[in-house]
Design an enzyme around this catalytic site. Structure first.
Site, PDB file in Angstrom:
ATOM      1  N   SER A 138       0.833  -1.203   0.000  1.00 59.09           N
ATOM      2  CA  SER A 138       0.000   0.000   0.000  1.00 59.09           C
ATOM      3  C   SER A 138       0.864   1.248   0.000  1.00 59.09           C
ATOM      4  O   SER A 138       1.982   1.246   0.532  1.00 59.09           O
ATOM      5  CB  SER A 138      -0.892   0.006   1.247  1.00 59.09           C
ATOM      6  OG  SER A 138      -1.523   1.255   1.426  1.00 59.09           O
ATOM      7  N   TYR A 163      -2.316  -0.314  10.040  1.00 56.69           N
ATOM      8  CA  TYR A 163      -2.516  -0.850   8.692  1.00 56.69           C
ATOM      9  C   TYR A 163      -1.238  -0.711   7.877  1.00 56.69           C
ATOM     10  O   TYR A 163      -0.768  -1.664   7.244  1.00 56.69           O
ATOM     11  CB  TYR A 163      -3.673  -0.126   8.004  1.00 56.69           C
ATOM     12  CG  TYR A 163      -3.784  -0.448   6.533  1.00 56.69           C
ATOM     13  CD1 TYR A 163      -4.183  -1.709   6.103  1.00 56.69           C
ATOM     14  CD2 TYR A 163      -3.492   0.513   5.565  1.00 56.69           C
ATOM     15  CE1 TYR A 163      -4.282  -2.024   4.751  1.00 56.69           C
ATOM     16  CE2 TYR A 163      -3.590   0.217   4.212  1.00 56.69           C
ATOM     17  CZ  TYR A 163      -3.983  -1.058   3.818  1.00 56.69           C
ATOM     18  OH  TYR A 163      -4.075  -1.352   2.480  1.00 56.69           O
TER      19      TYR A 163
END
Length: 355
Positions: A138, A163
């Protein structure tokens, strides 16, 4: 586990985890279209509307060459059974607990799915001799970095959400397996993916629903942050280009001056982004034009865990695959709005609620 029908001699067998997800469903569709055998793996959890996930999956089930298993990545037994029975040659791991903001409220879900689940994937790939593992990282890994554009050569040791930390951990874990076992792995840092069949927790989906319903939208950082919005088909094309090119050890890798992007092991990391960051207020203006309706905006400060700007430097992707995303937001947002109206039965200019 549902079985696949034969797609033809020489078809590549690809396991796609997160196959009911936004990217996973579109990728599975593309792989089937080119003649691959695809087995999907997804737990269809309720992080967001499961009926949307089921609808995506429904477009795949029943097609020649597609099979599916419903289970979480943390279920090691279920995953091992798929590897044994389907015998994939390549694996694309897109299953993960997504969302920066949700990681502030439910951190354990990220460890269970993104760390334990990813370890299960690595172990299965190791023991079954997979020729290439491609996995979703990501743009969030860039965290507190402020040098733009973000380059895969940059240090990414300062995540600002769990995350992001879990995605950086995936890159480190993959490198370990590439180094120890010679297993080719490629990590893809996705930048703000949007488009038809998108996630309801993402800004474009939320804004569209609220604008049509006549509700105010929450605009964080007063709309001044910039994002490298990347259209879904561009993302999927990047996944396929990298999937077809298992990495080898980089002969130019210098252990005295290491870079996070390559290794002496068969390991690579790439950015997949549009390389054209857009201010959020401009993104909203394009959406308003597509909807034919103005948004009522509640201006708010930047949220914890968010970063002010993202911008993907994609020269490594271009160099190694000959590809870079290029869909402008005017085209991508229009396609999303057309899909949204069709899927939820919203007539033009009607203020009707979505999900």
């Amino acid at each position: 586990m549902t079985s696949e029908r034969t797609q033809g001699p020489g078809a590549t067998r690809v396991l796609v985890t997160g196959a009911a997800g936004f990217i996973g469903a579109r990728l599975s569709e593309r792989l089937l279209e080119r003649g691959d055998l695809v087995h999907g793996f997804d737990d269809i959890n309720d992080y967001y509307d499961p009926t949307l996930k089921q609808a995506r999956l429904g477009r795949l089930q029943g097609r020649d060459g597609f099979g599916f298993t419903k289970a979480p990545l943390s279920d090691r037994g279920a995953l091992e059974a798929v590897f044994k029975e389907f015998a994939p040659q390549r694996v694309v791991n897109l299953a993960a607990q997504a969302g920066v903001r949700y990681s502030l409220q439910n951190p354990h879900a990220y460890v269970e799915s993104n760390i334990v689940g990813f370890l299960n994937i690595l172990e299965c790939c190791r023991y079954h001799g997979i020729e290439h593992l491609v996995y979703a990282s990501s743009s969030s890994v860039y965290g507190a970095n402020r040098k733009l554009p973000f380059s895969v050569e940059d240090n990414v040791d300062h995540p600002v959400s769990l995350y992001a930390a879990s995605k950086k951990a995936n890159e480190l874990m993959a490198h370990t397996y590439s180094h120890l076992y010679g297993m080719p792995t490629t990590g893809l840092r996705f930048f703000t993916v949007y488009g038809p069949w998108g996630r309801p927790d993402m800004a474009l989906f939320l804004f569209t629903r609220k604008i049509l319903a006549g509700e105010p939208i929450e605009v964080f950082n007063h709309g001044r942050h910039r994002r490298d919005f990347t259209y879904i088909d561009d993302i999927v094309e990047g996944v396929i280009r990298t999937l077809d090119r298992p990495p080898q050890g980089d002969p130019a890798y210098d252990p005295m001056a290491p870079t996070p992007a390559t290794s002496s092991a068969p390991y690579r990391v790439y950015n997949i982004g549009n390389d054209q960051p857009v201010e959020l207020l401009r993104y909203i203006a394009v959406l308003e034009d597509c909807l034919g309706k103005k948004a009522e905006m509640r201006m708010l400060p930047l949220q914890p865990g968010d970063v002010p700007d993202t911008h993907a430097e994609v020269s490594a992707l271009q160099r190694d695959t000959g590809y870079a995303p290029s869909t402008p937001i005017e085209v991508g947002v229009r396609r999303f709005v057309d899909w949204y109206r069709d899927y939820y039965g919203v007539p033009p200019r009607a203020a009707v609620r979505g999900p």
